[in-house]
Design an enzyme around this catalytic site. Sequence first.
Site, PDB file in Angstrom:
ATOM      1  N   GLN A 194       5.696 -23.403  28.463  1.00  0.00           N
ATOM      2  CA  GLN A 194       4.433 -23.943  28.996  1.00  0.00           C
ATOM      3  C   GLN A 194       3.224 -23.402  28.233  1.00  0.00           C
ATOM      4  O   GLN A 194       2.245 -24.119  28.009  1.00  0.00           O
ATOM      5  CB  GLN A 194       4.307 -23.692  30.507  1.00  0.00           C
ATOM      6  CG  GLN A 194       4.300 -22.245  30.960  1.00  0.00           C
ATOM      7  CD  GLN A 194       5.710 -21.663  31.159  1.00  0.00           C
ATOM      8  OE1 GLN A 194       6.698 -22.216  30.667  1.00  0.00           O
ATOM      9  NE2 GLN A 194       5.801 -20.548  31.880  1.00  0.00           N
ATOM     10  N   GLN A 262      17.590  -0.442  13.303  1.00  0.00           N
ATOM     11  CA  GLN A 262      17.690  -1.892  13.412  1.00  0.00           C
ATOM     12  C   GLN A 262      18.573  -2.276  14.599  1.00  0.00           C
ATOM     13  O   GLN A 262      18.246  -3.177  15.370  1.00  0.00           O
ATOM     14  CB  GLN A 262      18.279  -2.473  12.112  1.00  0.00           C
ATOM     15  CG  GLN A 262      18.031  -3.932  11.929  1.00  0.00           C
ATOM     16  CD  GLN A 262      16.541  -4.250  12.015  1.00  0.00           C
ATOM     17  OE1 GLN A 262      16.130  -4.935  12.935  1.00  0.00           O
ATOM     18  NE2 GLN A 262      15.733  -3.717  11.109  1.00  0.00           N
ATOM     19  N   HIS A 265      17.385  -2.758  18.322  1.00  0.00           N
ATOM     20  CA  HIS A 265      16.585  -3.903  18.789  1.00  0.00           C
ATOM     21  C   HIS A 265      17.348  -4.737  19.818  1.00  0.00           C
ATOM     22  O   HIS A 265      16.856  -5.015  20.892  1.00  0.00           O
ATOM     23  CB  HIS A 265      16.169  -4.794  17.620  1.00  0.00           C
ATOM     24  CG  HIS A 265      14.928  -4.321  16.938  1.00  0.00           C
ATOM     25  ND1 HIS A 265      13.726  -4.251  17.577  1.00  0.00           N
ATOM     26  CD2 HIS A 265      14.704  -3.877  15.688  1.00  0.00           C
ATOM     27  CE1 HIS A 265      12.805  -3.792  16.751  1.00  0.00           C
ATOM     28  NE2 HIS A 265      13.374  -3.549  15.585  1.00  0.00           N
ATOM     29  N   GLU A 330      16.300  -9.547   5.511  1.00  0.00           N
ATOM     30  CA  GLU A 330      14.938  -9.382   6.023  1.00  0.00           C
ATOM     31  C   GLU A 330      14.342  -8.059   5.507  1.00  0.00           C
ATOM     32  O   GLU A 330      13.260  -8.028   4.950  1.00  0.00           O
ATOM     33  CB  GLU A 330      14.992  -9.382   7.556  1.00  0.00           C
ATOM     34  CG  GLU A 330      13.640  -9.292   8.218  1.00  0.00           C
ATOM     35  CD  GLU A 330      13.749  -9.111   9.735  1.00  0.00           C
ATOM     36  OE1 GLU A 330      14.865  -8.864  10.239  1.00  0.00           O
ATOM     37  OE2 GLU A 330      12.702  -9.202  10.409  1.00  0.00           O
ATOM     38  N   HIS A 331      15.087  -6.969   5.718  1.00  0.00           N
ATOM     39  CA  HIS A 331      14.666  -5.643   5.249  1.00  0.00           C
ATOM     40  C   HIS A 331      15.705  -5.112   4.271  1.00  0.00           C
ATOM     41  O   HIS A 331      16.895  -5.121   4.576  1.00  0.00           O
ATOM     42  CB  HIS A 331      14.598  -4.637   6.401  1.00  0.00           C
ATOM     43  CG  HIS A 331      13.753  -5.072   7.556  1.00  0.00           C
ATOM     44  ND1 HIS A 331      14.286  -5.667   8.689  1.00  0.00           N
ATOM     45  CD2 HIS A 331      12.411  -5.001   7.767  1.00  0.00           C
ATOM     46  CE1 HIS A 331      13.304  -5.938   9.537  1.00  0.00           C
ATOM     47  NE2 HIS A 331      12.163  -5.548   9.012  1.00  0.00           N
ATOM     48  N   ASP A 364       7.572  -0.955   9.562  1.00  0.00           N
ATOM     49  CA  ASP A 364       7.472  -1.663  10.846  1.00  0.00           C
ATOM     50  C   ASP A 364       6.127  -1.409  11.520  1.00  0.00           C
ATOM     51  O   ASP A 364       5.634  -2.250  12.267  1.00  0.00           O
ATOM     52  CB  ASP A 364       8.572  -1.189  11.803  1.00  0.00           C
ATOM     53  CG  ASP A 364       9.947  -1.702  11.412  1.00  0.00           C
ATOM     54  OD1 ASP A 364      10.022  -2.672  10.637  1.00  0.00           O
ATOM     55  OD2 ASP A 364      10.944  -1.127  11.888  1.00  0.00           O
ATOM     56  N   GLU A 418       4.193 -49.595 -10.016  1.00  0.00           N
ATOM     57  CA  GLU A 418       4.691 -49.385  -8.656  1.00  0.00           C
ATOM     58  C   GLU A 418       4.388 -50.586  -7.751  1.00  0.00           C
ATOM     59  O   GLU A 418       4.614 -50.523  -6.543  1.00  0.00           O
ATOM     60  CB  GLU A 418       4.085 -48.104  -8.069  1.00  0.00           C
ATOM     61  CG  GLU A 418       4.534 -46.854  -8.834  1.00  0.00           C
ATOM     62  CD  GLU A 418       4.038 -45.541  -8.246  1.00  0.00           C
ATOM     63  OE1 GLU A 418       3.209 -45.566  -7.314  1.00  0.00           O
ATOM     64  OE2 GLU A 418       4.493 -44.478  -8.720  1.00  0.00           O
ATOM     65  N   HIS A 423      -4.456 -50.415  -5.748  1.00  0.00           N
ATOM     66  CA  HIS A 423      -4.674 -49.143  -6.433  1.00  0.00           C
ATOM     67  C   HIS A 423      -5.172 -49.398  -7.862  1.00  0.00           C
ATOM     68  O   HIS A 423      -6.126 -48.765  -8.320  1.00  0.00           O
ATOM     69  CB  HIS A 423      -3.368 -48.333  -6.517  1.00  0.00           C
ATOM     70  CG  HIS A 423      -2.971 -47.662  -5.239  1.00  0.00           C
ATOM     71  ND1 HIS A 423      -2.574 -48.349  -4.120  1.00  0.00           N
ATOM     72  CD2 HIS A 423      -2.872 -46.339  -4.909  1.00  0.00           C
ATOM     73  CE1 HIS A 423      -2.261 -47.483  -3.159  1.00  0.00           C
ATOM     74  NE2 HIS A 423      -2.432 -46.259  -3.609  1.00  0.00           N
TER      75      HIS A 423
END
Lengths: 433, 433
Positions: A194, A262, A265, A330-331, A364, A418, A423
């Site tokens: 929402q 890591q 998490h 990622e790392h 981080d 084309e 154009h």
Amino acid sequence: MVNIRQLSTADAGFEQSLADLLAVESAQDDEVTQVVHQILDNIKSRGDSALMEYTRQFDRLELTRIDQIEISPEQVQTALQAIDSEALAALEFAATRIRQYHEKQVAISWQHTEADGTMLGQKITPLARVGLYVPGGKAAYPSSVLMNAIPAKVAGVKELVMVTPTPGGYCNPLVLAAAAISEVDRIFTIGGAQAIGALAYGTTTIPRVDKIVGPGNAYVAAAKRQVFGTVGIDMIAGPSEILVICDGQTDPDWIAMDLFSQAEHDEQAQSILLCPDATFLERVAASIANLIETMPRHEVIRTSLQNRGALIHVRDLQEACTIANQIAPEHLELSVENPEQWIASIEHAGAIFLGRHTCEALGDYCAGPNHVLPTSGTARFSSPLGVYDFQKRTSLIQVSSEGAAQLGRIAATLARGEGLEAHARSASYRYEQ
Amino acid sequence: MVNIRQLSTADAGFEQSLADLLAVESAQDDEVTQVVHQILDNIKSRGDSALMEYTRQFDRLELTRIDQIEISPEQVQTALQAIDSEALAALEFAATRIRQYHEKQVAISWQHTEADGTMLGQKITPLARVGLYVPGGKAAYPSSVLMNAIPAKVAGVKELVMVTPTPGGYCNPLVLAAAAISEVDRIFTIGGAQAIGALAYGTTTIPRVDKIVGPGNAYVAAAKRQVFGTVGIDMIAGPSEILVICDGQTDPDWIAMDLFSQAEHDEQAQSILLCPDATFLERVAASIANLIETMPRHEVIRTSLQNRGALIHVRDLQEACTIANQIAPEHLELSVENPEQWIASIEHAGAIFLGRHTCEALGDYCAGPNHVLPTSGTARFSSPLGVYDFQKRTSLIQVSSEGAAQLGRIAATLARGEGLEAHARSASYRYEQ
């Protein structure tokens, strides 16, 4: 004991083992997609009243007036004064370093004029209004506010609108402090799909934004995916991961703790170590066994390491870099002697942490670069969150009459090829008269 | 006669009229979504054999071996030799200008070392492999090949894989010529959602790419949306549009033809003129009526202008700029005296064409900037296709032992504030020992 997977690149079937290890269940849940679709439709058609209903329902908030969802500057100041001075100083220190790093990413407009007077250029403009989603409850991370908000403000975004759910009315004061430090303009206590819908379409109370950034749960991710195109979005993040390449000369406790950092998490996080020294891998395994019980989140760490972790024996550091490029982590920690010699070998990574003293945790929080990084191999094609995500470009073209005589003929030829006669005619008017 | 809408900002209800005019039916067709989902699943699980089936079915190709879907370098050379020398020269001229402009967009890696030896930086790497979708049949535009392929090659993309459907076996030789000129590496005669799936997941024959760019029909767009995250994608384009701001001093035939040049693309294209001179608007309406019958695509132009076009009387040029910012047009022509004075007033546009001689068609083909531009108001948050879409960034962090002593304490404080003890311990190891 932690039953962490031990592999070697010399194993038959290593490629398949690695592929299995990296596989992420990324299928979008059809039920989530449907629920989110309905929520977004309701927000779009009924605006604030739907927003109040969902917020009452999902966040158990006793709302009687819609303006109760906005946190006032006074409430933010109260939060700032209530928090520990050491924590506040640390947030401010981190914010300063993050700001300094991101200032180097600011793109500048340019114009170039050719000999015949034709000018081409690129105009850089900040996004006007950006929405920042901040998860609520326990996973409310003030560092994430800094990392998302500061690049937007460095880019010049005029109005940065933060949304964060406050289930049962609880809001982490450190999150509010981080918002104040990073100059967030408005804060609303809404969340879920929402909140994403309200930001994307606008309601009477919530201003429509141009882009939405920030992490969130499966509903938030599905909502971002669905509003993509109506507004811009950042990447949809998968589980966080670290790949450590070590030459075997770092304290094994340090490496074990980096893997833990890591793994703590969540159960889907991934920690992988590559090392050419089999004895060192054993020492790290021993450190893991030895240290895990001292960690408050040891259950999460254990599950994560057992399900998704690995200690991998490689032939040499060059092979480790090859595997790193396959993973596109990622790392990436290069916990090796003379780490800078390997930078050129790494083609795909969100961030590279060079040297034994550079653990991921420093990046981080406070080294300066962004901690919002491409996960699940998307470093193959995407970048850390940055100022460039909050700036956009406009091409500038000013063709002189002389330039039009030359360019017009070329354009007319190509347009006719084309089958686009208007154009061609539009171009030829510019040199025929 | 062309019944093009005539509005004035002085009208009561102008805001609503403008909103109605701009509304685009962007709802994704559920049936298309489902069909595409199934095609992608089949390509993912059955690879080449599914790809052959779909290509036989949708493109009426008599394939007996999968390698028949690749166009050989010899076939490309044959196409190059067969085409008209003026057309070839025009393509080469355009390619050179496009290349020169895009070379100015190349981002450069940087590193910065602080007083205590800590180094921060940003490494730029090209994407390794990119897929380029080129529609087949009549809408196969060689200019679109140049505009998508050249920025990728300027960025340093090593392998650029083009896919284009060849219904009934027909392939436009100008498209092949454009591919050769822009150094496309491989070309496959596949299209639709099946081609997007093959590029995203890879098959035995089609290499998996890191990003897919290029226009396509509703099925291609739906497929790109669904594979987003597995690979990168460019924006999903809506109908093309032009907004012309004129001070009333340009030849009305020129302006009419500029509006036609957008309208001739398709019935959904949008052409809008803003002018403070009511008499000039009448003259443009007369030019439209006068010129339309001379256009080969007059039916498309008429439908487009009547359904989605407008001539709008504004109070002054400043108000015209305000409206331009509300619209955030893909193409904005400033056909006015001293157009450069208005650049600062335009916050949102894909490209700005400055001055009476700079019609959009020049930019569509050969001025140099990209013709792939954000449509439907997405210029609020996105940019022209550029070299930056084919480069990615990796953060570099190398903290010295002295730096770790300072940063480690900050990181540990912040990590404990977030309840992440392994992060804190990982940081504190670096300064406690």
